[in-house]
Every structure is written in C-alpha cells, then in structure tokens.
Design a protein around this motif. Structure first.
Motif, PDB file in Angstrom:
ATOM      1  N   ARG A   3      73.802  78.771  57.426  1.00 56.75           N
ATOM      2  CA  ARG A   3      73.006  79.019  56.238  1.00 56.75           C
ATOM      3  C   ARG A   3      71.567  79.327  56.649  1.00 56.75           C
ATOM      4  N   PRO A   4      70.739  79.828  55.703  1.00 61.40           N
ATOM      5  CA  PRO A   4      69.374  80.220  56.063  1.00 61.40           C
ATOM      6  C   PRO A   4      68.527  79.073  56.610  1.00 61.40           C
ATOM      7  N   ALA A   5      68.730  77.855  56.111  1.00 60.69           N
ATOM      8  CA  ALA A   5      67.938  76.708  56.549  1.00 60.69           C
ATOM      9  C   ALA A   5      68.827  75.705  57.264  1.00 60.69           C
ATOM     10  N   PHE A   6      68.198  74.902  58.141  1.00 56.69           N
ATOM     11  CA  PHE A   6      68.983  73.908  58.864  1.00 56.69           C
ATOM     12  C   PHE A   6      69.610  72.941  57.857  1.00 56.69           C
ATOM     13  N   PRO A   7      70.872  72.541  58.036  1.00 56.39           N
ATOM     14  CA  PRO A   7      71.631  71.846  56.980  1.00 56.39           C
ATOM     15  C   PRO A   7      71.280  70.364  56.813  1.00 56.39           C
ATOM     16  N   PHE A   8      70.083  70.081  56.336  1.00 59.72           N
ATOM     17  CA  PHE A   8      69.670  68.697  56.104  1.00 59.72           C
ATOM     18  C   PHE A   8      69.402  68.441  54.624  1.00 59.72           C
ATOM     19  N   GLU A   9      70.065  69.198  53.745  1.00 64.90           N
ATOM     20  CA  GLU A   9      69.825  69.065  52.318  1.00 64.90           C
ATOM     21  C   GLU A   9      70.061  67.640  51.822  1.00 64.90           C
ATOM     22  N   LEU A  10      71.066  66.978  52.376  1.00 60.81           N
ATOM     23  CA  LEU A  10      71.428  65.622  51.929  1.00 60.81           C
ATOM     24  C   LEU A  10      70.261  64.660  52.067  1.00 60.81           C
ATOM     25  N   VAL A  11      69.494  64.799  53.116  1.00 62.99           N
ATOM     26  CA  VAL A  11      68.396  63.867  53.370  1.00 62.99           C
ATOM     27  C   VAL A  11      67.026  64.506  53.113  1.00 62.99           C
ATOM     28  N   LYS A  12      67.004  65.597  52.355  1.00 62.21           N
ATOM     29  CA  LYS A  12      65.741  66.271  52.077  1.00 62.21           C
ATOM     30  C   LYS A  12      64.692  65.337  51.476  1.00 62.21           C
ATOM     31  N   PRO A  13      65.045  64.487  50.485  1.00 59.50           N
ATOM     32  CA  PRO A  13      64.032  63.559  49.950  1.00 59.50           C
ATOM     33  C   PRO A  13      63.494  62.607  51.016  1.00 59.50           C
ATOM     34  N   GLU A  14      64.365  62.161  51.914  1.00 58.25           N
ATOM     35  CA  GLU A  14      63.925  61.261  52.975  1.00 58.25           C
ATOM     36  C   GLU A  14      62.978  61.987  53.944  1.00 58.25           C
ATOM     37  N   ILE A  15      63.298  63.231  54.263  1.00 60.29           N
ATOM     38  CA  ILE A  15      62.449  63.992  55.179  1.00 60.29           C
ATOM     39  C   ILE A  15      61.099  64.288  54.539  1.00 60.29           C
ATOM     40  N   GLU A  16      61.112  64.554  53.231  1.00 53.35           N
ATOM     41  CA  GLU A  16      59.840  64.753  52.537  1.00 53.35           C
ATOM     42  C   GLU A  16      58.996  63.479  52.595  1.00 53.35           C
ATOM     43  N   ARG A  17      59.666  62.325  52.495  1.00 51.65           N
ATOM     44  CA  ARG A  17      58.952  61.058  52.605  1.00 51.65           C
ATOM     45  C   ARG A  17      58.403  60.880  54.014  1.00 51.65           C
ATOM     46  N   VAL A  18      59.180  61.279  55.017  1.00 51.03           N
ATOM     47  CA  VAL A  18      58.714  61.209  56.405  1.00 51.03           C
ATOM     48  C   VAL A  18      57.477  62.082  56.589  1.00 51.03           C
ATOM     49  N   GLU A  19      57.477  63.272  55.963  1.00 49.42           N
ATOM     50  CA  GLU A  19      56.308  64.155  56.034  1.00 49.42           C
ATOM     51  C   GLU A  19      55.070  63.432  55.499  1.00 49.42           C
ATOM     52  N   GLU A  20      55.226  62.758  54.360  1.00 48.21           N
ATOM     53  CA  GLU A  20      54.106  62.025  53.769  1.00 48.21           C
ATOM     54  C   GLU A  20      53.636  60.911  54.698  1.00 48.21           C
ATOM     55  N   LEU A  21      54.603  60.207  55.291  1.00 45.39           N
ATOM     56  CA  LEU A  21      54.257  59.094  56.171  1.00 45.39           C
ATOM     57  C   LEU A  21      53.580  59.580  57.450  1.00 45.39           C
ATOM     58  N   LYS A  63      61.428  71.625  62.439  1.00 42.43           N
ATOM     59  CA  LYS A  63      62.444  71.348  61.427  1.00 42.43           C
ATOM     60  C   LYS A  63      62.660  69.868  61.135  1.00 42.43           C
ATOM     61  N   ARG A  64      61.996  68.980  61.865  1.00 39.85           N
ATOM     62  CA  ARG A  64      62.200  67.527  61.697  1.00 39.85           C
ATOM     63  C   ARG A  64      63.645  67.138  61.999  1.00 39.85           C
ATOM     64  N   ILE A  65      64.193  67.708  63.052  1.00 43.42           N
ATOM     65  CA  ILE A  65      65.586  67.436  63.405  1.00 43.42           C
ATOM     66  C   ILE A  65      65.784  65.966  63.760  1.00 43.42           C
ATOM     67  N   ARG A  66      64.900  65.410  64.564  1.00 40.38           N
ATOM     68  CA  ARG A  66      65.071  64.019  65.021  1.00 40.38           C
ATOM     69  C   ARG A  66      64.966  63.019  63.873  1.00 40.38           C
ATOM     70  N   PRO A  67      63.978  63.161  62.966  1.00 43.04           N
ATOM     71  CA  PRO A  67      63.971  62.277  61.799  1.00 43.04           C
ATOM     72  C   PRO A  67      65.240  62.414  60.951  1.00 43.04           C
ATOM     73  N   ALA A  68      65.699  63.652  60.765  1.00 45.60           N
ATOM     74  CA  ALA A  68      66.913  63.847  59.968  1.00 45.60           C
ATOM     75  C   ALA A  68      68.112  63.178  60.622  1.00 45.60           C
ATOM     76  N   LEU A  69      68.214  63.265  61.935  1.00 44.38           N
ATOM     77  CA  LEU A  69      69.329  62.619  62.637  1.00 44.38           C
ATOM     78  C   LEU A  69      69.262  61.101  62.500  1.00 44.38           C
ATOM     79  N   ALA A  70      68.062  60.532  62.588  1.00 48.25           N
ATOM     80  CA  ALA A  70      67.924  59.073  62.447  1.00 48.25           C
ATOM     81  C   ALA A  70      68.355  58.626  61.059  1.00 48.25           C
TER      82      ALA A  70
END
Length: 336
Positions: free
Chosen positions: A10-28, A53-60
């Motif tokens: 797909r056009p973006a890396f497949p982390f849609e499931l944890v998108k809210p969590e990654i957005e929170r990580v961005e804020e933090l 892409k925040r791959i490592r946070p998404a994996l955690a």
C-alpha cells in the motif's frame, strides 16, 4: 513468484492499527525535546521531525498489543528506541556525507558535523537516562546493550569499508548489530513488558531480528536501484563510501576474476558510480535478485516466529508488515 494482488504494498507503511499510538509517541517525542536546554531544543525537534516512519515505536506497540496489551511502559519503550534510532541517523549522515533525509537537509548539512556529532551524543545519552525509569533493571540493560550494538555495528562497518575480504557471515553480523538490534529490542521487550514466557519473548526477538535484517537488505538494494525523489534521502552513498552491501557481495562472488578485478578497482576510487556501469561489467540484475530472495526468505521465517501468538489484530498487523516489505523487495527486483 509474484505476490497476489491483495498482498501488494500500500502507499503507506501498514501501521494503521496503531496510528493513534504513534501520534501519541510523536507528541511525547516533542515533549522530550522540551526537556533539553532551550538553546538545544530546536535542534532536537528538527531531527525528530525528519527521522522517518516510526517503525521501531510501531513494532514495540504492536508487540505489546499482540502479547497482552499496550501500556504506558510500551509508549516509553517506543520513545527510547526512536531516540536511539534518531541519534544513529544523525551520526550516519555525517559519516556518509548525506545532505537530504525525508526531503529536508540533514543535521550535518544544516549545522555542520561538529554540532551534529554532539546532537547525536545528546540523544543517545538522554535515551539511556529515560531507560533507567523502568522498574525492571533488565529492560534498561537490554536497551543499553542494543545501543552499544548499534554503535559497534557502525564501527565494524566503517572498519571494513573497501575491504573485499568481507564475508557474508561478517556482513550479516554487522547489519544485525547496526539495524536489526533495535527492531529486535522493540519486539522482544514489547513482549517482556507484558510478562510473557521466555519462549514467547525469544520468538518475538527472533521476529524483530529477522525483520530488521530483511529491512536492511532492502535498504541496501534501494541505495542501488532507488529514486532519490521518491525515497526522500540521499542514495548511492554505499559504494562511494566503500560499503560492501549484500548485492555487491553477490556481484563480487559471482563475477569472473577479470570482472572482480575491474569492480574492485572502480569501488576503490571512492566515487559515485552509475549502476549502469556495474550492469555492464557483471550480473548486476542477478546480484539484486539474490539479495532480494535472501531477504524474502528471512521474512518467511519471521512469519513463522509469530505462530506462538494468539490470533489478534496486532498479530495480523505484524504479519502484514512482513508482506508489505515483501512487496517492496519485489519492486527492487523490477527496478533493475
């Protein structure tokens, strides 16, 4: 073998499931930038906004969700691993002479090498300070060990530049340290924070290690066949800096003695090299094919590592990541 259409990337890396969590990580992450001296905060914020892409946070987070649930400790782990990764990128760009990352000037291009070295050091140090806040001391030790591996992997790679005696085994040791270490830490510690059994924790470590290794092979291929405007960072630096990546090791292995001598002479010049020149000397397409197949085999093994997990959307997402990377590797093959 081509992937079926439903597995195409797909056009973006497949982390849609944890998108809210990654957005929170961005804020933090931005909050952590404000923990630095006000005169330093702007530098930290800049590199945090150009790191990918925040791959490592998404994996955690995914590993946490797949093994019991996401907690504040998983978010803390995400921030720490990403800061270590960002620090390593700042240092990488200095060593590679890279000027662009995510379509923006690198820290080195913007402020010079001296300041950028200190910037990377500050990020490393602060990440390890944050790691001491975990209640379980073994978590901090494992994060520190992964940080050490990242740095030592870069040292080993730098030592072996322009070294045509580098073996496949040594290559894999280097990339497991410099790239896969943080992937493996994200998935291993994501499970450990949920108190899962040693066997599950080991399987999650293996998954992250294989995924990270396959991702580095993909990155090695992209350096040769990618488009800078599409990828958003400086490419073609590996050969110019004497890094013998997996495609080049396959190319050298399968070349005739005369071809190998010519390839070595060209690499030793330390100049940017048009890949059409490589293709005119030896089986360049075959070398990319071998590298792609090696990475795809690792991804197949990574999927097997997930068998120990119960069915869940988070486990499915971990599987999907490997399928997405499969698709990107297929694109490398067709780009030659």
């Amino acid at each position: 073998m081509k992937l079926p259409s439903f597995l195409k990337p797909r056009p973006a890396f497949p982390f849609e499931l944890v998108k809210p969590e990654i957005e929170r990580v961005e804020e933090l992450l931005m909050e952590q930038a404000r923990a630095f001296d006000p005169n330093v905060e702007g530098y930290i914020s800049y590199v945090c906004n150009t790191s990918g892409k925040r791959i490592r946070p998404a994996l955690a987070v995914l590993a946490g969700g797949a093994t019991g649930g996401v907690t504040n400790e998983h978010r803390q782990l995400s921030i720490i691993l990403e800061m270590i990764h960002i620090a390593s990128l700042v240092h990488d760009d200095i060593m590679d002479g890279a000027t662009i990352r995510r379509e923006m000037p690198t820290a080195a291009a913007k402020w010079g090498n001296a300041l950028s070295v200190l910037l990377g050091d500050s990020l490393f140090a602060y990440a390890l300070e944050l790691a001491t806040q975990f209640n379980e001391s073994s978590i901090c030790r494992k994060i520190a060990r992964a940080s050490r591996d990242v740095a030592c992997g870069e040292i080993l790679q730098t030592q072996r530049r322009f070294d045509f005696t580098l073996s496949m085994e040594e290559y894999f040791k280097i990339i497991e340290m410099k790239t896969a270490a943080l992937f493996a830490s994200a998935t291993e510690l994501g499970a450990r924070l949920n108190g899962r059994s040693d066997s599950v924790v080991t399987s999650m470590y293996n998954y992250g290690n294989r995924l990270g290794t396959a991702y580095q092979i993909y990155d090695d291929c992209i350096d040769l066949v990618g488009d800078e405007k599409e990828i958003g960072k400086t490419l073609g630096t590996d050969l110019a800096k004497g890094k013998l990546t997996l495609p080049m090791l396959f190319l050298l292995r399968d070349a005739t003695e005369a071809q190998r001598t010519k390839l070595q002479r060209m690499v030793l010049k330390g100049e940017p090299m048009d890949t059409t020149i490589l293709a005119s000397i030896a089986d360049y397409a075959g070398a990319i094919e071998h590298a792609v197949n090696t990475a795809k085999e690792m991804l197949e093994e990574a999927r097997k590592d997930l068998i120990c997990l119960d069915a869940s959307p988070h486990k499915e997402a971990l599987v999907t990541i490997t399928q997405y990377l499969d698709g990107l590797l297929d694109q490398c093959r067709t780009s030659v």
